[in-house]
Design a protein around this motif. Structure first.
Motif, PDB file in Angstrom:
ATOM      1  N   TYR A 184       0.842  -1.200   0.000  1.00 20.97           N
ATOM      2  CA  TYR A 184       0.000   0.000   0.000  1.00 20.97           C
ATOM      3  C   TYR A 184       0.878   1.251   0.000  1.00 20.97           C
ATOM      4  CZ  TYR A 184      -3.827  -3.104   1.509  1.00 20.97           C
ATOM      5  OH  TYR A 184      -4.756  -4.105   1.607  1.00 20.97           O
ATOM      6  N   ASP A 185       1.895   1.231   0.883  1.00 19.87           N
ATOM      7  CA  ASP A 185       2.773   2.391   0.981  1.00 19.87           C
ATOM      8  C   ASP A 185       3.464   2.663  -0.348  1.00 19.87           C
ATOM      9  OD1 ASP A 185       4.099   4.353   2.926  1.00 19.87           O
ATOM     10  OD2 ASP A 185       5.825   3.441   1.929  1.00 19.87           O
ATOM     11  N   SER A 186       3.929   1.604  -0.977  1.00 14.12           N
ATOM     12  CA  SER A 186       4.588   1.748  -2.274  1.00 14.12           C
ATOM     13  C   SER A 186       3.626   2.324  -3.313  1.00 14.12           C
ATOM     14  CB  SER A 186       5.108   0.392  -2.742  1.00 14.12           C
ATOM     15  OG  SER A 186       5.678   0.485  -4.041  1.00 14.12           O
ATOM     16  N   PHE A 187       2.386   1.840  -3.294  1.00  9.90           N
ATOM     17  CA  PHE A 187       1.385   2.331  -4.250  1.00  9.90           C
ATOM     18  C   PHE A 187       1.102   3.806  -4.033  1.00  9.90           C
ATOM     19  CE2 PHE A 187      -3.025   3.439  -5.102  1.00  9.90           C
ATOM     20  CZ  PHE A 187      -3.126   3.146  -6.450  1.00  9.90           C
ATOM     21  N   PHE A 188       0.899   4.201  -2.764  1.00  9.51           N
ATOM     22  CA  PHE A 188       0.541   5.591  -2.486  1.00  9.51           C
ATOM     23  C   PHE A 188       1.699   6.540  -2.782  1.00  9.51           C
ATOM     24  CE2 PHE A 188      -2.638   3.729   0.673  1.00  9.51           C
ATOM     25  CZ  PHE A 188      -3.692   3.860  -0.223  1.00  9.51           C
ATOM     26  N   VAL A 189       2.917   6.128  -2.452  1.00  3.92           N
ATOM     27  CA  VAL A 189       4.078   6.961  -2.766  1.00  3.92           C
ATOM     28  C   VAL A 189       4.222   7.123  -4.278  1.00  3.92           C
ATOM     29  CG1 VAL A 189       6.590   7.086  -2.686  1.00  3.92           C
ATOM     30  CG2 VAL A 189       5.314   6.430  -0.635  1.00  3.92           C
ATOM     31  N   LYS A 190       4.095   6.034  -4.992  1.00  2.51           N
ATOM     32  CA  LYS A 190       4.245   6.057  -6.446  1.00  2.51           C
ATOM     33  C   LYS A 190       3.182   6.920  -7.106  1.00  2.51           C
ATOM     34  CE  LYS A 190       4.329   2.983 -10.490  1.00  2.51           C
ATOM     35  NZ  LYS A 190       4.225   1.547 -10.935  1.00  2.51           N
ATOM     36  N   ASN A 191       1.972   6.932  -6.564  1.00  2.00           N
ATOM     37  CA  ASN A 191       0.859   7.623  -7.210  1.00  2.00           C
ATOM     38  C   ASN A 191       0.454   8.911  -6.507  1.00  2.00           C
ATOM     39  OD1 ASN A 191      -0.309   5.633  -9.414  1.00  2.00           O
ATOM     40  ND2 ASN A 191       0.233   4.367  -7.636  1.00  2.00           N
ATOM     41  N   HIS A 192       1.262   9.324  -5.523  1.00  2.00           N
ATOM     42  CA  HIS A 192       0.901  10.503  -4.728  1.00  2.00           C
ATOM     43  C   HIS A 192       0.707  11.743  -5.599  1.00  2.00           C
ATOM     44  CE1 HIS A 192       0.635  13.186  -1.304  1.00  2.00           C
ATOM     45  NE2 HIS A 192       1.589  13.929  -1.820  1.00  2.00           N
ATOM     46  N   LYS A 193       1.615  12.010  -6.480  1.00  2.00           N
ATOM     47  CA  LYS A 193       1.516  13.212  -7.313  1.00  2.00           C
ATOM     48  C   LYS A 193       0.259  13.171  -8.181  1.00  2.00           C
ATOM     49  CE  LYS A 193       5.218  15.097  -8.848  1.00  2.00           C
ATOM     50  NZ  LYS A 193       6.481  15.414  -9.598  1.00  2.00           N
ATOM     51  N   ARG A 194      -0.048  11.997  -8.728  1.00  2.00           N
ATOM     52  CA  ARG A 194      -1.250  11.887  -9.561  1.00  2.00           C
ATOM     53  C   ARG A 194      -2.505  12.118  -8.721  1.00  2.00           C
ATOM     54  NH1 ARG A 194      -4.669   7.650 -10.407  1.00  2.00           N
ATOM     55  NH2 ARG A 194      -3.211   6.087  -9.558  1.00  2.00           N
ATOM     56  N   HIS A 195      -2.542  11.570  -7.517  1.00  2.00           N
ATOM     57  CA  HIS A 195      -3.704  11.774  -6.652  1.00  2.00           C
ATOM     58  C   HIS A 195      -3.877  13.250  -6.301  1.00  2.00           C
ATOM     59  CE1 HIS A 195      -3.346   7.310  -5.249  1.00  2.00           C
ATOM     60  NE2 HIS A 195      -4.040   7.425  -6.355  1.00  2.00           N
TER      61      HIS A 195
ATOM     62  N   ASN B 202      -2.867  15.753  -8.106  1.00  2.00           N
ATOM     63  CA  ASN B 202      -3.308  16.421  -9.333  1.00  2.00           C
ATOM     64  C   ASN B 202      -4.806  16.201  -9.572  1.00  2.00           C
ATOM     65  OD1 ASN B 202      -0.770  17.434  -9.887  1.00  2.00           O
ATOM     66  ND2 ASN B 202      -0.185  15.739 -11.220  1.00  2.00           N
ATOM     67  N   GLU B 203      -5.303  15.028  -9.217  1.00  2.00           N
ATOM     68  CA  GLU B 203      -6.740  14.773  -9.352  1.00  2.00           C
ATOM     69  C   GLU B 203      -7.540  15.660  -8.413  1.00  2.00           C
ATOM     70  OE1 GLU B 203      -6.476  10.065 -10.746  1.00  2.00           O
ATOM     71  OE2 GLU B 203      -6.862  10.591  -8.641  1.00  2.00           O
ATOM     72  N   LEU B 204      -7.017  15.862  -7.208  1.00  2.00           N
ATOM     73  CA  LEU B 204      -7.680  16.763  -6.273  1.00  2.00           C
ATOM     74  C   LEU B 204      -7.640  18.199  -6.787  1.00  2.00           C
ATOM     75  CD1 LEU B 204      -9.041  17.508  -3.632  1.00  2.00           C
ATOM     76  CD2 LEU B 204      -6.794  17.426  -2.510  1.00  2.00           C
ATOM     77  N   VAL B 205      -6.495  18.609  -7.307  1.00  2.00           N
ATOM     78  CA  VAL B 205      -6.360  19.960  -7.862  1.00  2.00           C
ATOM     79  C   VAL B 205      -7.363  20.174  -8.997  1.00  2.00           C
ATOM     80  CG1 VAL B 205      -4.824  21.489  -9.169  1.00  2.00           C
ATOM     81  CG2 VAL B 205      -3.946  20.237  -7.177  1.00  2.00           C
ATOM     82  N   GLU B 206      -7.502  19.164  -9.844  1.00  2.00           N
ATOM     83  CA  GLU B 206      -8.450  19.254 -10.963  1.00  2.00           C
ATOM     84  C   GLU B 206      -9.882  19.398 -10.458  1.00  2.00           C
ATOM     85  OE1 GLU B 206      -9.673  16.790 -15.044  1.00  2.00           O
ATOM     86  OE2 GLU B 206      -8.365  15.858 -13.537  1.00  2.00           O
ATOM     87  N   LEU B 207     -10.227  18.665  -9.399  1.00  2.00           N
ATOM     88  CA  LEU B 207     -11.578  18.749  -8.856  1.00  2.00           C
ATOM     89  C   LEU B 207     -11.816  20.087  -8.165  1.00  2.00           C
ATOM     90  CD1 LEU B 207     -14.227  17.195  -8.451  1.00  2.00           C
ATOM     91  CD2 LEU B 207     -13.264  16.238  -6.340  1.00  2.00           C
ATOM     92  N   ILE B 208     -10.818  20.576  -7.436  1.00  2.00           N
ATOM     93  CA  ILE B 208     -10.938  21.870  -6.759  1.00  2.00           C
ATOM     94  C   ILE B 208     -11.127  23.000  -7.759  1.00  2.00           C
ATOM     95  CG2 ILE B 208      -9.597  23.594  -5.456  1.00  2.00           C
ATOM     96  CD1 ILE B 208      -8.478  21.285  -3.794  1.00  2.00           C
ATOM     97  N   ALA B 209     -10.531  22.870  -8.934  1.00  2.00           N
ATOM     98  CA  ALA B 209     -10.597  23.925  -9.949  1.00  2.00           C
ATOM     99  C   ALA B 209     -12.012  24.170 -10.465  1.00  2.00           C
ATOM    100  CB  ALA B 209      -9.673  23.584 -11.112  1.00  2.00           C
ATOM    101  N   ILE B 210     -12.927  23.244 -10.205  1.00  2.00           N
ATOM    102  CA  ILE B 210     -14.308  23.397 -10.667  1.00  2.00           C
ATOM    103  C   ILE B 210     -15.118  24.084  -9.568  1.00  2.00           C
ATOM    104  CG2 ILE B 210     -16.330  22.217 -11.569  1.00  2.00           C
ATOM    105  CD1 ILE B 210     -14.514  19.851 -12.270  1.00  2.00           C
ATOM    106  N   PRO B 211     -15.623  25.304  -9.806  1.00  2.00           N
ATOM    107  CA  PRO B 211     -16.344  26.059  -8.764  1.00  2.00           C
ATOM    108  C   PRO B 211     -17.757  25.530  -8.550  1.00  2.00           C
ATOM    109  CG  PRO B 211     -16.301  27.327 -10.797  1.00  2.00           C
ATOM    110  CD  PRO B 211     -15.470  26.084 -11.052  1.00  2.00           C
TER     111      PRO B 211
END
Length: 360
Positions: free
Chosen positions: A45-56, A58-67
């Motif tokens: 799990y730790d390996s998965f989350f570290v590897k995909n942290h930036k993508r996750h 970015n997904e949050l940033v994309e969702l926040i960008a929608i008012p």
């Protein structure tokens, strides 16, 4: 790693509801136990989350960008855009039956993962609409998420888009690492919570079959007690809104002519408001506490044990508050958790755009 704490806390929810020895027990609701992930799983799990942290992120940033201010009619297209985005995310990670449904022009996003009918089914609820923004109080654009001092700032980052992305990321991690989920799950993501979810009762009434096999419900619209301690809420208080209008004369009067003789509606409203509380902040309305559930000493001690004195002191400094108010015989968290409260959420009187010699 601190950045993985919220992921692991979400994983804990899944394992908390997982069965053990279900094949030997016909009554599945009586066989629920806490199953701990193995060390091998935790490392994966730790390996998965570290590897995909930036993508996750970015997904949050994309969702926040929608008012997604649901209370503003002009934002309805933005709500649909966010709903479609979440639907696509859920489909991509392996969720099934992903749908966007509109009731009274407000969206509900649903998805399921129910592959073993002998396991319990958990409903996860969250909302992706947000409150309006006063941009003057922000150091950065609230819809362009910014990371400062290892914290991400953006409208909805904690309420409730961040927890939704954490939930989706945790589901993805479980499916990727284990090839399955320890329980059946259903997701209901609400596009109108911040305005009281006026559409949801209609949707729920029309989808009784979809709801019929749910054993437990988890609301991801909550908070962490501090940077390293998550919280699993056992319940939430309800809410009721009341709008009161007080009038005196049938028009605004000139204060130079009628001041001192004409009743002032703003003054009358202020007196009514001031009468609602005692000096210590407890509620002065007669009978207001009548019928309120009384909690056991064990439950009260459990709540008191959660109190983080350092966090309280930090909050006082951050918010510029001298001291907390309320019933002194109850601990800090007991007051907002198991007691009841009255708050004024808005007040409008007279001319508020500048100075004017009027009696409202």
């Amino acid at each position: 790693m601190k950045k993985n704490v919220i992921y692991y806390f979400t994983l804990l929810v899944f394992f908390s509801y997982h069965h053990d020895s279900i094949a030997q027990n016909q009554d599945r609701n009586n066989s629920l136990v806490l199953n701990k992930a193995t060390q091998k799983q935790l490392k994966e799990y730790d390996s998965f989350f570290v590897k995909n942290h930036k993508r996750h992120i970015n997904e949050l940033v994309e969702l926040i960008a929608i008012p997604t201010m649901s209370m503003k009619p002009e934002n309805k297209p933005e709500l649909k855009k966010a709903a479609d985005l979440l639907k696509d995310m859920l489909h991509t990670i392996g969720m099934e039956n992903t749908e966007v449904n509109f009731t009274n022009e407000l969206p509900v996003v649903t998805a399921t993962y129910t592959r073993n009918k002998r396991q319990p089914t958990i409903l996860f609820y969250g909302h992706f609409d947000v409150q309006p923004v006063n941009k003057e109080r922000w150091k950065s654009d609230p819809f362009s998420a910014e990371i400062r001092d290892e914290r991400l700032y953006g409208r909805g980052a904690t309420d409730d888009k961040g927890p939704i992305i954490a939930l989706i990321s945790a589901i993805e991690g479980l499916i990727k690492v284990d090839g399955n989920l320890p329980v059946n799950i259903k997701l209901l993501l609400d596009g109108g919570e911040e305005m009281g979810s006026p559409h949801l009762p209609i949707w729920l009434a029309s989808n009784q079959e979809w709801l019929s096999d749910i054993d437990f419900g988890v609301n991801v619209d909550a908070m962490m007690n501090n940077d390293n301690q998550g919280m699993m809420w056992k319940g939430l208080r309800g809410a009721a809104d009341l709008e009161v209008t007080i009038t005196s004369a049938n028009t605004d009067l000139h204060s130079g002519i009628y001041g001192g003789v004409a009743p002032n509606a703003a003054l009358a409203a202020s007196k009514v408001i001031a009468s609602l509380w005692n000096n210590d902040g407890s509620i002065a309305i007669k009978g207001f506490y009548d019928g309120l559930r009384q909690y056991s000493e064990k439950e009260r001690k459990e709540i008191a044990a959660v109190v983080d004195q350092d966090q309280q002191a930090k909050d006082l400094r951050e918010f510029g508050i001298d001291q907390w108010i309320g019933e002194r015989e109850y601990s800090f968290y007991e007051r907002p958790w198991i007691r009841t409260s009255v708050d004024i959420t808005g007040f409008k009187a007279g001319y508020i755009q500048g100075k004017a010699s009027i009696i409202p």
